[in-house]
Motif scaffolding. Sequence first.
Motif, PDB file in Angstrom:
ATOM      1  N   GLY A 170       0.982  -1.185   0.147  1.00 21.25           N
ATOM      2  CA  GLY A 170      -0.085  -0.135   0.048  1.00 21.25           C
ATOM      3  C   GLY A 170       1.029   1.172   0.046  1.00 21.25           C
ATOM      4  O   GLY A 170       1.996   1.188   0.043  1.00 21.25           O
ATOM      5  N   ALA A 171       0.430   2.338   0.050  1.00 19.27           N
ATOM      6  CA  ALA A 171       0.900   3.827   0.083  1.00 19.27           C
ATOM      7  C   ALA A 171       1.827   3.682   1.403  1.00 19.27           C
ATOM      8  O   ALA A 171       1.289   3.409   2.525  1.00 19.27           O
ATOM      9  CB  ALA A 171       0.146   4.725   0.199  1.00 19.27           C
ATOM     10  N   PHE A 172       3.061   3.905   1.375  1.00 15.22           N
ATOM     11  CA  PHE A 172       4.033   3.927   2.227  1.00 15.22           C
ATOM     12  C   PHE A 172       3.721   5.093   3.238  1.00 15.22           C
ATOM     13  O   PHE A 172       3.504   6.353   2.729  1.00 15.22           O
ATOM     14  CB  PHE A 172       5.417   4.090   1.960  1.00 15.22           C
ATOM     15  CG  PHE A 172       5.991   2.698   1.457  1.00 15.22           C
ATOM     16  CD1 PHE A 172       5.583   1.437   1.854  1.00 15.22           C
ATOM     17  CD2 PHE A 172       7.085   2.534   0.408  1.00 15.22           C
ATOM     18  CE1 PHE A 172       6.014   0.278   1.327  1.00 15.22           C
ATOM     19  CE2 PHE A 172       7.460   1.419  -0.015  1.00 15.22           C
ATOM     20  CZ  PHE A 172       6.801   0.052   0.365  1.00 15.22           C
ATOM     21  N   TYR A 173       3.749   5.133   4.545  1.00  9.65           N
ATOM     22  CA  TYR A 173       4.158   6.182   5.759  1.00  9.65           C
ATOM     23  C   TYR A 173       5.063   5.643   6.740  1.00  9.65           C
ATOM     24  O   TYR A 173       5.157   4.513   6.929  1.00  9.65           O
ATOM     25  CB  TYR A 173       3.013   6.536   5.976  1.00  9.65           C
ATOM     26  CG  TYR A 173       2.091   5.838   6.972  1.00  9.65           C
ATOM     27  CD1 TYR A 173       2.147   5.971   8.303  1.00  9.65           C
ATOM     28  CD2 TYR A 173       1.148   4.842   6.623  1.00  9.65           C
ATOM     29  CE1 TYR A 173       1.807   5.140   9.326  1.00  9.65           C
ATOM     30  CE2 TYR A 173       0.520   3.878   7.595  1.00  9.65           C
ATOM     31  CZ  TYR A 173       0.722   4.191   8.855  1.00  9.65           C
ATOM     32  OH  TYR A 173       0.079   3.302   9.756  1.00  9.65           O
ATOM     33  N   ALA A 177       9.053   8.546   4.421  1.00  9.74           N
ATOM     34  CA  ALA A 177       8.171   8.158   3.353  1.00  9.74           C
ATOM     35  C   ALA A 177       7.118   9.158   2.796  1.00  9.74           C
ATOM     36  O   ALA A 177       6.710   9.464   1.708  1.00  9.74           O
ATOM     37  CB  ALA A 177       7.406   7.076   3.728  1.00  9.74           C
ATOM     38  N   THR A 178       6.737  10.129   3.898  1.00 11.52           N
ATOM     39  CA  THR A 178       5.678  10.902   3.332  1.00 11.52           C
ATOM     40  C   THR A 178       5.879  12.521   3.601  1.00 11.52           C
ATOM     41  O   THR A 178       5.009  13.502   3.732  1.00 11.52           O
ATOM     42  CB  THR A 178       4.344  10.550   4.414  1.00 11.52           C
ATOM     43  OG1 THR A 178       4.773  10.669   5.563  1.00 11.52           O
ATOM     44  CG2 THR A 178       3.547   9.265   3.816  1.00 11.52           C
ATOM     45  N   ASP A 179       7.071  12.765   3.873  1.00  7.16           N
ATOM     46  CA  ASP A 179       7.554  14.178   4.272  1.00  7.16           C
ATOM     47  C   ASP A 179       7.093  15.244   3.294  1.00  7.16           C
ATOM     48  O   ASP A 179       6.477  16.069   3.600  1.00  7.16           O
ATOM     49  CB  ASP A 179       8.950  14.242   4.322  1.00  7.16           C
ATOM     50  CG  ASP A 179       9.610  13.508   5.507  1.00  7.16           C
ATOM     51  OD1 ASP A 179       8.610  12.802   6.475  1.00  7.16           O
ATOM     52  OD2 ASP A 179      10.902  13.345   5.548  1.00  7.16           O
ATOM     53  N   ASP A 180       7.269  14.924   1.880  1.00  2.00           N
ATOM     54  CA  ASP A 180       6.888  15.881   0.968  1.00  2.00           C
ATOM     55  C   ASP A 180       5.254  15.980   0.711  1.00  2.00           C
ATOM     56  O   ASP A 180       4.754  17.101   0.637  1.00  2.00           O
ATOM     57  CB  ASP A 180       7.398  15.434  -0.589  1.00  2.00           C
ATOM     58  CG  ASP A 180       9.019  15.610  -0.564  1.00  2.00           C
ATOM     59  OD1 ASP A 180       9.393  16.564  -0.069  1.00  2.00           O
ATOM     60  OD2 ASP A 180       9.533  14.477  -0.932  1.00  2.00           O
ATOM     61  N   LEU A 205       5.889   1.610   7.034  1.00  2.82           N
ATOM     62  CA  LEU A 205       7.117   1.074   6.560  1.00  2.82           C
ATOM     63  C   LEU A 205       7.829  -0.198   7.524  1.00  2.82           C
ATOM     64  O   LEU A 205       8.079  -1.235   7.001  1.00  2.82           O
ATOM     65  CB  LEU A 205       8.404   2.054   6.598  1.00  2.82           C
ATOM     66  CG  LEU A 205       8.264   2.913   5.545  1.00  2.82           C
ATOM     67  CD1 LEU A 205       9.352   4.080   5.842  1.00  2.82           C
ATOM     68  CD2 LEU A 205       8.358   2.492   4.293  1.00  2.82           C
ATOM     69  N   ASP A 206       7.405  -0.026   8.667  1.00  4.95           N
ATOM     70  CA  ASP A 206       7.818  -1.339   9.480  1.00  4.95           C
ATOM     71  C   ASP A 206       6.921  -2.546   9.166  1.00  4.95           C
ATOM     72  O   ASP A 206       7.506  -3.638   9.159  1.00  4.95           O
ATOM     73  CB  ASP A 206       7.764  -1.012  11.058  1.00  4.95           C
ATOM     74  CG  ASP A 206       9.058  -0.024  11.558  1.00  4.95           C
ATOM     75  OD1 ASP A 206       9.758   0.121  10.864  1.00  4.95           O
ATOM     76  OD2 ASP A 206       8.608   0.661  12.486  1.00  4.95           O
TER      77      ASP A 206
END
Length: 303
Positions: A170-173, A177-180, A205-206
């Motif tokens: 799925g979409a990573f966080y 991973a989601t700073d931008d 991520l983990d």
Amino acid sequence: MRVFVAGGAGVLGRRLVPRLVARGHQVTATTTGRAKLGLLEELGAEAVVMDGLDARSVGEAVARARPDVIVHQMTAISGKPDIKHFDRWFATTNRLRTEGTDHLLAAAQAMGGAHVVAQSYGAWNGIRSGGWVKTEQDPLDPTSTGKGAEAIRHLEDAVVKAGGAILRYGAFYGPGATDDQVELVRKRQYPVIGNGGGHSSWVHLDDAAAATVLAVEHQAKGVFNIVDDEPAAAREWLPYLAGCAGAKPPMRVPRWLALPLAGRTAVTMMTEGRAFSNAKAKRELGWRLRYPSWRQGFKEELA
């Protein structure tokens, strides 16, 4: 086992490598430049420079490592998200998912058939018919004709045909991973489009790294959705993300206006996207999530 992580210095690779090392595996991890060799060594891997788009570079690196398993985590996603020009933003990643995949599979075959576990994507790109949540039995959206979709189809077809495992993350966080994305939310440059009914899947991520370790150790075959327990519509997760980031609620933009401004990919994701079920990964890999919901994860990561 001897595990070769192609793309070990990426956001997921940095969470994956130390987990593999802690489980007793001998890990070789690659990066594209010498600057990150020290980082990989600190994580416990033997670090090597490799150009995933150069067949000779890939072949030589894999031959030296003599791996039992090759983990394909090569991407080149960096900088401010540019969903409007998705193919341009993902140009190098698309090549890594096509040419890079072919190079790794050829190297695996040359080593006598090392098992391959490869990163794919499953966040909003399920087939856009029927229910909002798709299993591995459902195809990816066949109407997606962009180069990114073509690259994913090539990756999945090639690895499954070779007897390997595809992990549709799925979409990573999580860290880095989601700073931008969060920065765009804080600037109110990430609106809810239309009714915001399109669904997405997320994964920390983990949790993604933990699932990958299991796929390596099981020498899994076939496709697995690596997502959390709560697929959600954009109108749910995006305002929640904004709140966790201390930002104002996202603006609302009608579909007709968003199409020329944000592009078809963003509009599809926000209004028609289909998410994924993780039941197979839980059942066959014994995967258990630390962050079952993005609600918990967003709150902890942005606290």
